[in-house]
Motif scaffolding. Structure first.
Motif, PDB file in Angstrom:
ATOM      1  N   UNK A  44      41.574  46.837  28.640  1.00  0.00           N
ATOM      2  CA  UNK A  44      40.959  45.842  27.547  1.00  0.00           C
ATOM      3  C   UNK A  44      41.678  45.792  26.396  1.00  0.00           C
ATOM      4  N   UNK A  45      42.142  46.925  25.762  1.00  0.00           N
ATOM      5  CA  UNK A  45      43.250  46.657  24.756  1.00  0.00           C
ATOM      6  C   UNK A  45      44.374  46.187  24.862  1.00  0.00           C
ATOM      7  N   UNK A  46      45.023  46.324  26.184  1.00  0.00           N
ATOM      8  CA  UNK A  46      46.215  45.785  26.514  1.00  0.00           C
ATOM      9  C   UNK A  46      45.849  44.185  26.427  1.00  0.00           C
ATOM     10  N   UNK A  47      45.031  43.868  27.017  1.00  0.00           N
ATOM     11  CA  UNK A  47      44.836  42.334  27.151  1.00  0.00           C
ATOM     12  C   UNK A  47      44.413  41.821  25.855  1.00  0.00           C
ATOM     13  N   UNK A 103      45.989  42.691  23.423  1.00  0.00           N
ATOM     14  CA  UNK A 103      47.476  42.693  22.645  1.00  0.00           C
ATOM     15  C   UNK A 103      48.130  41.576  23.525  1.00  0.00           C
ATOM     16  N   UNK A 104      47.574  41.009  24.211  1.00  0.00           N
ATOM     17  CA  UNK A 104      48.163  39.834  25.111  1.00  0.00           C
ATOM     18  C   UNK A 104      49.554  40.591  25.816  1.00  0.00           C
ATOM     19  N   UNK A 105      49.316  41.744  26.341  1.00  0.00           N
ATOM     20  CA  UNK A 105      50.319  42.616  26.976  1.00  0.00           C
ATOM     21  C   UNK A 105      49.912  42.444  28.479  1.00  0.00           C
ATOM     22  N   UNK A 106      50.823  42.616  29.516  1.00  0.00           N
ATOM     23  CA  UNK A 106      50.743  42.396  30.872  1.00  0.00           C
ATOM     24  C   UNK A 106      49.511  43.468  31.317  1.00  0.00           C
ATOM     25  N   UNK A 107      48.463  43.284  32.048  1.00  0.00           N
ATOM     26  CA  UNK A 107      47.645  44.010  32.698  1.00  0.00           C
ATOM     27  C   UNK A 107      47.488  44.034  34.231  1.00  0.00           C
ATOM     28  N   UNK A 129      47.727  40.648  38.378  1.00  0.00           N
ATOM     29  CA  UNK A 129      47.702  40.875  36.895  1.00  0.00           C
ATOM     30  C   UNK A 129      46.678  39.935  36.325  1.00  0.00           C
ATOM     31  N   UNK A 130      45.928  40.452  35.377  1.00  0.00           N
ATOM     32  CA  UNK A 130      45.168  39.552  34.331  1.00  0.00           C
ATOM     33  C   UNK A 130      46.065  38.240  34.045  1.00  0.00           C
ATOM     34  N   UNK A 131      45.659  37.047  34.355  1.00  0.00           N
ATOM     35  CA  UNK A 131      46.677  36.053  34.058  1.00  0.00           C
ATOM     36  C   UNK A 131      46.659  35.800  32.422  1.00  0.00           C
ATOM     37  N   UNK A 132      47.861  35.972  31.700  1.00  0.00           N
ATOM     38  CA  UNK A 132      48.039  35.642  30.456  1.00  0.00           C
ATOM     39  C   UNK A 132      47.371  34.548  29.660  1.00  0.00           C
ATOM     40  N   UNK A 133      47.289  33.397  30.516  1.00  0.00           N
ATOM     41  CA  UNK A 133      46.679  32.030  30.098  1.00  0.00           C
ATOM     42  C   UNK A 133      45.034  32.202  29.940  1.00  0.00           C
ATOM     43  N   UNK A 134      44.423  33.200  30.586  1.00  0.00           N
ATOM     44  CA  UNK A 134      43.024  33.129  30.268  1.00  0.00           C
ATOM     45  C   UNK A 134      42.513  33.586  29.146  1.00  0.00           C
ATOM     46  N   UNK A 135      41.659  32.792  28.391  1.00  0.00           N
ATOM     47  CA  UNK A 135      41.089  33.014  27.143  1.00  0.00           C
ATOM     48  C   UNK A 135      39.887  33.829  27.311  1.00  0.00           C
TER      49      UNK A 135
END
Length: 438
Positions: free
Chosen positions: A307-310, A312-316, A323-329
């Protein structure tokens, strides 16, 4: 880059003792988008409990435990009901409208679906199906399937212990657990009233009969298969209270008052009163067992870190290798009430509702909101979305009408605010929203 070091003490046993008295919530009906202070919502992570399910144990087992024949459910043990699916759809629809300014970026119907990602616990049908329902509702039908591991596989995000990626230390778990269960129930306390009410409703003479259910029997603790196990009056009271709640919100006849000469309306009213009285037993067992830091830290640290890495917009990385898509808001994790309990402990949260006696009732959703302030700093704010007892029973839409009724709570939390070089201690904990800097 956003620093996430402040959580380090929360996922270490050395800090666990400082997490036993979280702060409470207060109502805040402000709509998510941009606040009057100029803060802008950039991202939200949601963690939800699945929809209404049947009791996880067969009705024959419940009858043996309580001495009462229970109402028949339309689905096998532990499965979602159609009524539960309808209610969860209402929650998903409400969440979509609440966060529409964040996730709606185009007038094209499905263009915003890429901004939404749902990951469900694969261990049970009810969580996988809940993930699908919420994915469909959040994307307004554009995506109908949640992501997850293969069906039946334990997911370390939701339970690192069951997934074999962590183990409990019996020497750390049993002393605080034993101490917690040795605490005498104060006469007249909500917990004592819960036991007394259940005893009166199910078996007034049960404690005097060897074979009768006794809701105030002493707790018995044991260690089996690398896990603590509890039996006794509180355990029985907790499970019975939760099953009565599930029975009521499903719209089934009341087991507690099945033999009473009352009208259906009077039985419903008596059941609501009983639920308000007995659910504290369920909360107490959760406090002692599900929210025990020695259990929660190894069980939940993987999800907390993700949760915290996400935020921080870090790869999860996800357990399936993706991986969690970085584009997901907007990212939602479909889990259990135990998932909410462990995150409440790890992040120093607590909450209660005036219209819902179970703080982790079906569909309850915890939100982690990332807000960018005018000066460039970022805040993480917490909200809890829930449905009232009657909203669940009637499957009525969620429309905030007054404080405490269907309105998400804005929470305050304690975070470990020590510098990275400083050992984490209770003195290093700060009250309020943690300011995160780029």
């Amino acid at each position: 880059m956003l620093s996430v070091r402040f959580l380090s003490c929360l996922i270490l046993a050395s800090c666990a003792a400082s997490l036993t008295a979280p702060f409470s919530a207060h109502a805040e009906p402000a709509r998510a988008a941009a606040s009057s202070s100029g803060a802008v919502l950039e991202k939200v992570l949601l963690v939800s409990r699945h929809g209404i399910r049947s009791p996880t144990k067969p009705l024959s087992t419940l009858e043996k435990q309580t001495g009462r024949v229970w109402s028949v459910w339309p689905v096998p043990p532990g499965e979602l009901t159609d009524h539960g699916r309808a209610n969860l759809t209402l929650m998903g629809t409400f969440l979509h409208h609440w966060y529409a300014p964040l996730i709606t970026q185009s007038s094209t119907p499905c263009a915003s679906a890429a901004a939404i990602f749902v990951w469900a616990d694969a261990a049970d049908n009810r969580t996988r199906q809940s993930g699908d329902i919420l994915s469909h509702a959040l994307t307004q039908g554009c995506t109908s399937t949640a992501h997850s591991l293969p069906a039946g596989q334990h997911d370390p995000l939701f339970n690192a212990l069951a997934a074999g990626q962590a183990r409990l230390d019996q020497q750390r778990v049993m002393p605080p657990l034993t101490h917690a269960f040795q605490q005498a129930t104060t006469p007249g306390s909500p917990e004592a009233n819960a036991e007394a009410a259940l005893q009166a409703a199910f078996a007034p003479a049960g404690c005097q009969q060897r074979t009768g259910p006794c809701f105030s029997a002493p707790a018995v603790l044991s260690w089996k298969k690398d896990q603590p196990h509890t039996t006794g009056g509180l355990t029985l009271s907790s499970s019975t209270a939760e099953n009565l709640l599930l029975e009521y919100v499903e719209g089934l006849p009341s087991t507690a008052f099945a033999n009473a000469a009352l009208t259906p309306e009077d039985k419903d009213a008596r059941t609501r009163q009983l639920l308000a009285t007995v659910l504290p037993a369920h909360a107490l067992l959760s406090d002692r067992l599900r929210r025990l830091p020695a259990i929660v830290v190894p069980r939940g640290h993987i999800l907390a870190e993700a949760l915290l890495e996400s935020l921080a917009d870090e790869p999860v990385p996800l357990p399936d290798g993706s991986a969690l898509p970085l584009s997901a808001r907007l990212i939602l994790f479909a889990g259990h009430d135990t998932t909410l309990d462990m995150l409440a402990t790890l992040f120093g949260l607590d909450w209660s509702f005036t219209d819902q006696p179970d703080r982790t009732a079906p569909d309850t959703t915890l939100a982690f909101e990332l807000w960018r302030l005018p000066d460039g700093q970022k805040d993480v704010r917490f909200r809890v979305f829930h449905q009232s007892l009657e909203q669940l029973r009637l499957a009525s839409p969620m429309r905030p009408r007054k404080a405490g009724e269907g309105v998400p709570l804005l929470l305050h939390s304690r975070f470990c605010s020590a510098a990275p070089q400083t050992p984490c201690s209770p003195e290093a904990l700060a009250l309020g929203q943690k300011s995160l800097t780029e």
